[in-house]
Design a protein around this motif. Structure first.
Motif, short mmCIF file in Angstrom:
data_model
loop_
_atom_site.label_atom_id
_atom_site.label_comp_id
_atom_site.label_asym_id
_atom_site.label_seq_id
_atom_site.Cartn_x
_atom_site.Cartn_y
_atom_site.Cartn_z
N ASP A 52 14.42 34.99 -72.85
CA ASP A 52 14.33 36.40 -73.26
C ASP A 52 13.28 37.20 -72.50
OD1 ASP A 52 12.08 35.22 -74.36
OD2 ASP A 52 12.30 36.14 -76.32
N GLU A 53 12.82 36.68 -71.37
CA GLU A 53 11.89 37.44 -70.54
C GLU A 53 12.67 38.46 -69.70
OE1 GLU A 53 8.66 37.71 -70.15
OE2 GLU A 53 8.03 36.16 -71.56
N LYS A 58 10.15 33.70 -61.32
CA LYS A 58 9.69 33.61 -59.94
C LYS A 58 8.79 34.79 -59.57
CE LYS A 58 11.50 31.95 -55.56
NZ LYS A 58 12.70 31.59 -54.80
N ALA A 59 8.89 35.89 -60.32
CA ALA A 59 8.06 37.07 -60.06
C ALA A 59 6.59 36.81 -60.37
CB ALA A 59 8.57 38.25 -60.87
N GLY A 60 6.30 35.78 -61.17
CA GLY A 60 4.91 35.40 -61.40
C GLY A 60 4.49 35.48 -62.85
N PRO A 61 3.52 34.62 -63.21
CA PRO A 61 3.05 34.54 -64.60
C PRO A 61 2.44 35.84 -65.13
CG PRO A 61 2.32 32.64 -63.33
CD PRO A 61 2.92 33.60 -62.36
N SER A 62 1.93 36.68 -64.26
CA SER A 62 1.32 37.93 -64.74
C SER A 62 2.34 38.85 -65.40
CB SER A 62 0.63 38.67 -63.59
OG SER A 62 1.58 39.08 -62.63
N ASP A 67 4.67 36.00 -76.11
CA ASP A 67 3.64 35.02 -76.45
C ASP A 67 4.16 33.60 -76.33
OD1 ASP A 67 1.76 36.99 -76.91
OD2 ASP A 67 2.05 37.00 -79.09
N HIS A 68 5.43 33.37 -76.71
CA HIS A 68 5.96 32.01 -76.60
C HIS A 68 6.05 31.56 -75.14
CE1 HIS A 68 9.61 34.65 -77.12
NE2 HIS A 68 9.91 34.07 -75.97
N THR A 69 6.34 32.48 -74.23
CA THR A 69 6.37 32.14 -72.81
C THR A 69 4.97 31.79 -72.32
OG1 THR A 69 8.17 33.72 -72.52
CG2 THR A 69 7.10 32.90 -70.53
N LYS A 70 4.00 32.58 -72.71
CA LYS A 70 2.62 32.33 -72.27
C LYS A 70 2.10 30.99 -72.79
CE LYS A 70 1.73 37.28 -72.06
NZ LYS A 70 1.05 38.43 -72.68
N ALA A 71 2.43 30.65 -74.04
CA ALA A 71 2.00 29.36 -74.60
C ALA A 71 2.67 28.20 -73.87
CB ALA A 71 2.32 29.31 -76.09
N TRP A 72 3.96 28.33 -73.61
CA TRP A 72 4.69 27.28 -72.89
C TRP A 72 4.16 27.14 -71.47
CZ3 TRP A 72 7.00 23.02 -73.15
CH2 TRP A 72 7.97 22.60 -72.23
N ALA A 73 3.90 28.26 -70.81
CA ALA A 73 3.38 28.23 -69.44
C ALA A 73 2.02 27.56 -69.38
CB ALA A 73 3.31 29.65 -68.88
N ALA A 74 1.16 27.87 -70.34
CA ALA A 74 -0.17 27.27 -70.36
C ALA A 74 -0.08 25.76 -70.53
CB ALA A 74 -1.01 27.88 -71.49
N ARG A 75 0.83 25.29 -71.36
CA ARG A 75 0.97 23.85 -71.57
C ARG A 75 1.49 23.16 -70.31
NH1 ARG A 75 1.62 20.08 -75.89
NH2 ARG A 75 1.11 18.12 -74.87
N LEU A 104 10.07 29.14 -66.74
CA LEU A 104 8.92 29.13 -65.83
C LEU A 104 9.36 28.88 -64.40
CD1 LEU A 104 6.62 26.83 -68.00
CD2 LEU A 104 6.81 29.32 -68.09
N TYR A 105 8.44 29.13 -63.48
CA TYR A 105 8.68 28.80 -62.07
C TYR A 105 7.40 28.22 -61.45
CZ TYR A 105 10.02 28.99 -57.20
OH TYR A 105 10.29 28.64 -55.91
N HIS A 106 6.39 29.04 -61.31
CA HIS A 106 5.17 28.63 -60.60
C HIS A 106 4.47 27.45 -61.26
CE1 HIS A 106 5.43 32.04 -57.86
NE2 HIS A 106 5.86 32.72 -58.90
N GLU A 107 4.60 27.33 -62.57
CA GLU A 107 3.95 26.22 -63.28
C GLU A 107 4.56 24.87 -62.91
OE1 GLU A 107 3.41 30.02 -65.42
OE2 GLU A 107 5.15 28.98 -64.60
N TRP A 108 5.81 24.87 -62.45
CA TRP A 108 6.48 23.63 -62.04
C TRP A 108 6.26 23.31 -60.56
CZ3 TRP A 108 8.02 21.41 -66.28
CH2 TRP A 108 8.69 22.08 -67.29
N THR A 109 6.08 24.33 -59.74
CA THR A 109 6.13 24.19 -58.28
C THR A 109 5.06 23.25 -57.73
OG1 THR A 109 7.08 26.40 -58.11
CG2 THR A 109 6.06 25.52 -56.13
N ASN A 110 5.48 22.47 -56.74
CA ASN A 110 4.61 21.50 -56.05
C ASN A 110 4.02 20.47 -57.01
OD1 ASN A 110 5.03 22.37 -53.42
ND2 ASN A 110 3.42 23.92 -53.55
N LYS A 111 4.86 20.02 -57.91
CA LYS A 111 4.51 18.91 -58.79
C LYS A 111 5.61 17.86 -58.68
CE LYS A 111 1.72 21.76 -61.84
NZ LYS A 111 1.52 22.23 -63.23
#
Length: 196
Positions: A52-53, A58-62, A67-75, A104-111
Motif C-alpha cells: 500500500d505504499e 526502489k525510490a528509497g526509504p525516505s 508506519d508498518h513499512t518503516k517498522a518492517w524496513a528497520a527490522r 522493500l528494496y534497498h534493505e535487501w540489496t547486496n545481501k
C-alpha cells in the motif's frame, strides 16, 4: 569482522502452519555457529497489508509513508543475510512472503540468502520463484537449499520428523550463506565509506 546477523524469515502466517517447526529446526541447527547469529523473523509479527505504499520501494526509504513499512524496513535492514523458510502454495511461495519482500528494496540489496522449503514435492518450486524475485533485488542466493517433503519429513502431514541427512545439508547452507554475507557486507561498507 564482527559477527554476522542472519534473519530466519518465516514465510507463512497461515493458521496451523507447519513453517514454525521448520524455522525452529533451522535455528536449532544454527545454534552452534560462531561466525553468525541467527534469529527468527516471523511475518506474523509484521502484519503488512497488501502493498500500500504510493511510491515504489526502489525510490528509497525516505519515501516510505506508512508506519508498518518503516517498522518492517528497520527490522530487515538489521541483517547481513537471510534464510527464507517458505511453504509451496500452487507451485510458488506464499503470498504473504512475496508481499513482504515487495515492500522493500534497498534493505535487501547486496545481501545474501539461503532457502528452506516444505511442501508436497519439498517446496522446490517455491524456491525457484524466490530465486528470480531476489535476483531482481540484488540478493545473492546460495546454491545449497533444503527441501522438506510433507510425505517423508512429516508424520501425518503435521509432525516434523526430518531425515537425518538434512542436518549436514543445513551446515553446508550456513557455510555458503555466511561466506557470501561476509563478502557482501564488505561491499556495503565500502559503498558507505567516503572516498580516500
Amino acid at each position: 569482522m564482527s559477527t554476522l546477523k542472519i534473519g530466519v524469515i518465516l514465510g507463512s502466517t497461515r493458521p496451523g502452519r507447519n513453517g514454525k517447526v521448520v524455522a525452529d529446526w533451522v535455528l536449532a541447527q544454527a545454534a552452534g555457529r560462531t561466525a553468525a547469529e541467527y534469529e527468527l523473523v516471523d511475518l506474523a509479527d509484521y502484519p503488512l497489508p497488501h502493498l500500500d505504499e504510493p511510491v515504489g520501494a526502489k525510490a528509497g526509504p525516505s519515501l516510505y509513508s506508512k508506519d508498518h513499512t518503516k517498522a518492517w524496513a528497520a527490522r530487515i535492514a538489521e541483517y547481513d543475510g537471510y534464510v527464507f523458510v517458505t511453504p509451496e502454495y500452487n507451485h510458488s511461495t506464499s503470498g504473504v512472503l512475496k508481499n513482504a519482500i515487495d515492500f522493500l528494496y534497498h534493505e535487501w540489496t547486496n545481501k545474501a540468502a539461503g532457502f528452506v522449503s516444505y511442501g508436497a514435492v519439498g517446496g522446490a518450486r517455491a524456491i525457484e520463484h524466490l530465486r528470480g524475485v531476489l535476483s531482481e533485488l540484488q540478493v545473492a542466493h546460495v546454491q545449497q537449499q533444503l527441501s522438506f517433503s510433507m510425505f517423508t519429513d512429516f508424520e501425518n502431514f503435521a509432525d516434523f520428523k526430518p531425515a537425518e541427512m538434512h542436518a549436514g545439508s543445513a551446515q553446508l547452507l550456513f557455510d555458503q550463506l555466511e561466506s557470501w554475507a561476509g563478502a557482501l557486507r564488505i561491499i556495503r561498507e565500502a559503498a558507505l565509506s567516503p572516498a580516500a
